[in-house]
Write a protein that holds these residues in place. Structure first.
Motif: not given
Length: 266
Positions: A47-67
């Motif tokens: 959940q927090q990875a999702i929130h951070e990706l939303e904050r920095i306006e990056q696409k929520q892919t499996v790779s980005s969330i995993s990283l």
């Protein structure tokens, strides 16, 4: 666009571990071990990875969330599928460890076994047999010791008894834990807001500290702080009640305000 703040990961980890020391004490005294806790944390990191990706306006892919989260791609995929199918994160099919003590009690209850079992007996079903049905790696005596520590079972003269009262929630204690959780959560939110959003109006998050004191001085400060808090809280509560009455029925009256005070000495 907001940018991801790298900071000093090692330093921040050490600061969080200082907080975790007390939280882990709470967990262990409640029967929650490392494996149980680490498994439960998976959905939090997701959940927090999702929130951070939303904050920095990056696409929520499996790779980005995993990283960002450090979660295995299989777990990330399971969480994504669960949400896409309308399930909650806790319903996702992620790998979870087996808590032997809780599984033993669960099996004991589910199969309607007698509330008293011999610890060891060659002629009838025993507590040892029950534990071995769950795990052959954990020694039955160790499992018994853990369940006794949690007041779930008791042993007397070789007979292990299931304590039924242990499964009845203590309403008062549950409420006390919920209040503590809400207070600590709000305190952390205030502090993190000040750290991560220095451009915004900061929340009050301060403490008065004094050291090299005698027991007598500590007791005096303890009593004085209680008196001051009683006086101040009365004034603040009075104002809060007035504002609640004034805001009653307003469409934008959706906010909650919390002001907390604590004292501690060692």
């Amino acid at each position: 666009m907001n940018h991801l703040s790298t900071g000093n990961a090692e330093f921040n980890l050490q600061q969080v571990l200082l907080l975790m020391d007390d939280l882990v004490q709470w967990l262990i005294r409640s029967g929650v071990g490392y494996n149980d806790f680490s498994a439960a944390l998976k959905s939090v990191f997701y959940q927090q990875a999702i929130h951070e990706l939303e904050r920095i306006e990056q696409k929520q892919t499996v790779s980005s969330i995993s990283l960002l989260s450090g979660l295995h791609r299989k777990d990330v995929t399971a969480f994504k599928k669960a949400l896409e199918s309308g399930q909650t994160l806790t319903q996702a099919s992620v790998s979870e460890p087996i808590s032997v003590p809780s599984r033993v009690v669960g099996l004991w209850i589910a199969e309607g076994l007698e509330k008293q079992l011999p610890f060891s007996d060659k002629d009838q079903f025993s507590f040892e047999d029950l534990v071995r049905r769950v795990s052959v790696e954990r020694h039955p005596r160790s499992v018994l010791s853990e369940l006794e520590r949690l007041n779930i079972v008791s042993e007397n003269e070789g007979v292990v008894s299931l304590q039924q009262y242990s499964f009845v929630p203590d309403t008062a204690m549950h409420e006390a834990r919920k209040i503590l959780t809400r207070n600590v959560h709000s305190h952390l939110q205030a502090g993190l807001h000040n750290l991560f959003k220095p451009e915004e109006i900061p929340y009050l998050e301060q403490a008065v500290r004094a050291d090299e004191l005698t027991v007598e001085s500590v007791q005096l400060l303890h009593e004085k702080s209680l008196i001051l808090w009683k006086e101040f809280s009365f004034q603040l509560l009075k104002l809060a009640m007035e504002r609640c009455e004034q805001d009653d029925g307003k469409a934008d009256a959706v906010k909650e305000f919390r002001f907390g005070v604590y004292q501690y000495y060692e």
